[in-house]
Design a protein around this motif. Structure first.
Motif, mmCIF file in Angstrom:
data_model
loop_
_atom_site.group_PDB
_atom_site.id
_atom_site.type_symbol
_atom_site.label_atom_id
_atom_site.label_comp_id
_atom_site.label_asym_id
_atom_site.label_seq_id
_atom_site.Cartn_x
_atom_site.Cartn_y
_atom_site.Cartn_z
ATOM 1 N N SER A 22 -6.489 3.988 18.725
ATOM 2 C CA SER A 22 -5.989 4.430 17.422
ATOM 3 C C SER A 22 -4.516 4.090 17.245
ATOM 4 C CB SER A 22 -6.220 5.929 17.221
ATOM 5 O OG SER A 22 -5.412 6.690 18.079
ATOM 6 N N TYR A 40 -9.904 -1.621 12.754
ATOM 7 C CA TYR A 40 -9.383 -1.933 11.431
ATOM 8 C C TYR A 40 -7.925 -2.355 11.470
ATOM 9 C CZ TYR A 40 -13.509 0.707 10.144
ATOM 10 O OH TYR A 40 -14.797 1.147 10.029
ATOM 11 N N THR A 41 -7.574 -3.107 10.466
ATOM 12 C CA THR A 41 -6.190 -3.454 10.230
ATOM 13 C C THR A 41 -5.677 -2.507 9.163
ATOM 14 O OG1 THR A 41 -6.673 -5.762 10.696
ATOM 15 C CG2 THR A 41 -4.658 -5.297 9.464
ATOM 16 N N GLN A 42 -4.545 -1.898 9.402
ATOM 17 C CA GLN A 42 -3.954 -1.008 8.404
ATOM 18 C C GLN A 42 -2.955 -1.816 7.596
ATOM 19 O OE1 GLN A 42 -2.029 2.415 10.063
ATOM 20 N NE2 GLN A 42 -2.229 3.575 8.174
ATOM 21 N N ILE A 43 -3.223 -1.930 6.308
ATOM 22 C CA ILE A 43 -2.419 -2.756 5.416
ATOM 23 C C ILE A 43 -1.637 -1.857 4.474
ATOM 24 C CG2 ILE A 43 -2.533 -4.524 3.601
ATOM 25 C CD1 ILE A 43 -5.177 -5.450 4.935
ATOM 26 N N SER A 44 -0.392 -2.201 4.221
ATOM 27 C CA SER A 44 0.441 -1.438 3.303
ATOM 28 C C SER A 44 0.152 -1.869 1.871
ATOM 29 C CB SER A 44 1.922 -1.659 3.616
ATOM 30 O OG SER A 44 2.720 -1.137 2.578
ATOM 31 N N GLU A 75 -9.804 3.412 -3.461
ATOM 32 C CA GLU A 75 -9.657 3.346 -2.008
ATOM 33 C C GLU A 75 -10.587 4.322 -1.299
ATOM 34 O OE1 GLU A 75 -5.935 4.378 0.660
ATOM 35 O OE2 GLU A 75 -5.616 2.550 -0.489
ATOM 36 N N GLU A 76 -10.793 5.488 -1.897
ATOM 37 C CA GLU A 76 -11.681 6.502 -1.331
ATOM 38 C C GLU A 76 -12.400 7.206 -2.467
ATOM 39 O OE1 GLU A 76 -9.732 9.402 1.151
ATOM 40 O OE2 GLU A 76 -8.388 7.906 1.982
ATOM 41 N N GLU A 104 -0.016 10.410 6.508
ATOM 42 C CA GLU A 104 -1.271 9.679 6.335
ATOM 43 C C GLU A 104 -1.721 9.226 7.713
ATOM 44 O OE1 GLU A 104 -2.500 6.905 2.690
ATOM 45 O OE2 GLU A 104 -1.086 5.938 4.046
ATOM 46 N N ARG A 105 -2.853 9.736 8.147
ATOM 47 C CA ARG A 105 -3.356 9.335 9.458
ATOM 48 C C ARG A 105 -4.866 9.263 9.436
ATOM 49 N NH1 ARG A 105 -0.937 14.311 12.756
ATOM 50 N NH2 ARG A 105 -1.136 15.832 11.109
ATOM 51 N N ASP A 106 -5.397 8.601 10.423
ATOM 52 C CA ASP A 106 -6.838 8.406 10.459
ATOM 53 C C ASP A 106 -7.522 9.637 11.010
ATOM 54 O OD1 ASP A 106 -9.301 7.155 10.247
ATOM 55 O OD2 ASP A 106 -9.096 6.104 12.141
#
Length: 153
Positions: free
Chosen positions: A19, A57-61, A97-98, A147-149
């Motif tokens: 993570s 996953y790649t976390q993109i801004s 996004e969600e 903001e976290r997974d």
């Protein structure tokens, strides 16, 4: 949070490292945890089969890519046969996004990203015109403080 019964502390440590950096190699993780590379590979395979580890996953801004506006939209829908079509239409809108079904005042809570207030307004008009959407209320995010997974690893 308690560790699920079918996991142990090694599984948690592997997930914690992934993570932090999903590109970290199994060999690096094995060295850090002082276990065999095969052990890490086997554990990750089991976590994937159980559905605990859903993917990498790649976390993109979104902000850096020109979508600085984040908004949450609560939808109140007409509970009828239109609902499956409404859900399918929401899935097709790329700026969403969600999307969640929720309890309380709203039937759905969705998170959207937009490039500008004008684009947000167009998006809200589009969402509001979907068959089955009765009413919607928008809350714009001013700042994102967290903001976290998965917060418990």
């Amino acid at each position: 949070m308690a560790i699920p019964q079918d996991m142990d502390s090694l599984d948690v440590e592997i997930l914690r490292r992934l993570s932090t950096d999903a590109r970290k190699s199994y060999l690096e993780i094995a060295r850090e945890l002082k276990v065999a590379n095969a052990t890490v590979h086997e554990r990750i395979s089991k976590l994937r089969k159980k559905g605990i580890l859903k993917g990498f996953y790649t976390q993109i801004s979104a902000e850096k890519l020109g979508c600085p506006i984040t908004a949450f939209v609560g939808l109140i829908t007409s509970q009828n046969k239109q609902l499956p079509k409404l859900v399918e239409r929401l899935r097709q809108i790329q700026e969403i996004e969600e999307a969640h079904t929720v309890t309380g005042k709203y039937d759905f809570l969705i998170k959207v990203r937009a490039r500008s207030n004008v684009e947000l307004q167009e998006l809200l008009n589009m969402i509001g015109s979907i068959a089955g959407v009765g009413r919607h209320e928008t809350m714009m995010a001013l700042t994102t403080i967290l903001e976290r997974d998965v917060p418990y690893f």
